[in-house]
Design a protein around this motif. Structure first.
Motif: not given
Length: 246
Positions: A102-104, A130-133, A135-141, A144-150
């Motif tokens: 929602l923020m994005s 946003i969709i890519m971020d 979709a990958v955000g559902f993967i545990p751990v 979260d690292f992907f969100d930090f870097a993407f």
């Protein structure tokens, strides 16, 4: 869509996708000249591309500020990596990912308020990030690292910055040329709504003749002069009135 808008969106993508998502979209280091003549590097707000209207400049500032707060507002003391509210919300299972989306989306909604809106290419790329971020955000751990870097918000801010930079060049030159050097007309959508006011030119408007028939105005009637009242005992015909008629 107009061919000129497509060309402008293509140029913006070529430059916007090359911008590193680690670079701060809101602030940058600028050289400031001191009193002794020496120059010193100081952090300041990133300058606005020239040629833009007041509305586009304000929209770009808001998008830059949102992207910075959501992706790079804080610094990790251990690794020196920057992160924002988006990464913090991503740590909350399910609910955090929904709030992050929602923020994005609100950032894209703000960016679409530029004069003439966003080209389809720019808009689709922003949604794809946003969709890519998400979709990958559902993967545990790993998510979260992907969100930090993407940093999808920072990428979208740089896309908007690239598009408005190209738009400002076109508005300053009042023309746009394709890859072959052929001049193309500047679409009306690129011009700000108050362009006549900014340029000091009064807009010319064609006034259509009215289909209504103007009714004839009757001539003013001259009031009749008041007739003098007859003296007592006299009628209007000048004959004496009989006292018995009273």
């Amino acid at each position: 869509m107009n061919a000129a808008l497509k060309l402008l969106g293509k140029r913006a993508l070529e430059n916007g996708t090359k911008s590193p998502n680690s670079e701060n979209p809101y602030r940058c280091m600028v050289s400031v000249k001191q009193k002794n003549g020496k120059e010193k590097m100081k952090e300041d707000y990133r300058p606005i591309p020239p040629g833009l209207s007041d509305n586009d400049a304000e929209i770009l500032k808001r998008v830059r500020r949102k992207a910075y707060n959501w992706d790079q507002k804080f610094r990790c003391c251990c690794f020196g990596m920057r992160f924002g509210w988006s990464a913090i919300l991503g740590l909350i299972p399910l609910i955090g990912d929904g709030l992050e989306v929602l923020m994005s989306l609100s950032l894209i909604r703000t960016a679409s308020k530029v004069d003439g809106g966003l080209p389809n290419r720019i808009y689709l790329w922003m949604v794809a990030y946003i969709i890519m971020d998400f979709a990958v955000g559902f993967i545990p751990v790993l998510g979260d690292f992907f969100d930090f870097a993407f940093r999808a918000n920072t990428r979208n801010a740089w896309l908007l910055n690239s598009y408005l930079t190209e738009k400002g060049k076109v508005l300053l030159a009042r023309k746009i040329t394709d890859e072959k050097g052929k001049s193309m007309p500047v679409p009306d959508e690129l011009w700000p709504q108050d362009q006549d006011v900014e340029q000091g030119v009064e807009s010319m408007r064609m006034v259509e003749p009215s289909s209504r028939t103007i009714a004839a105005v009757p001539p003013a009637l001259t009031p009749a002069p008041k007739r003098a009242m007859p003296p007592p005992g006299r009628t209007l015909t000048g004959q004496a009135r009989d006292p018995r008629d009273r």
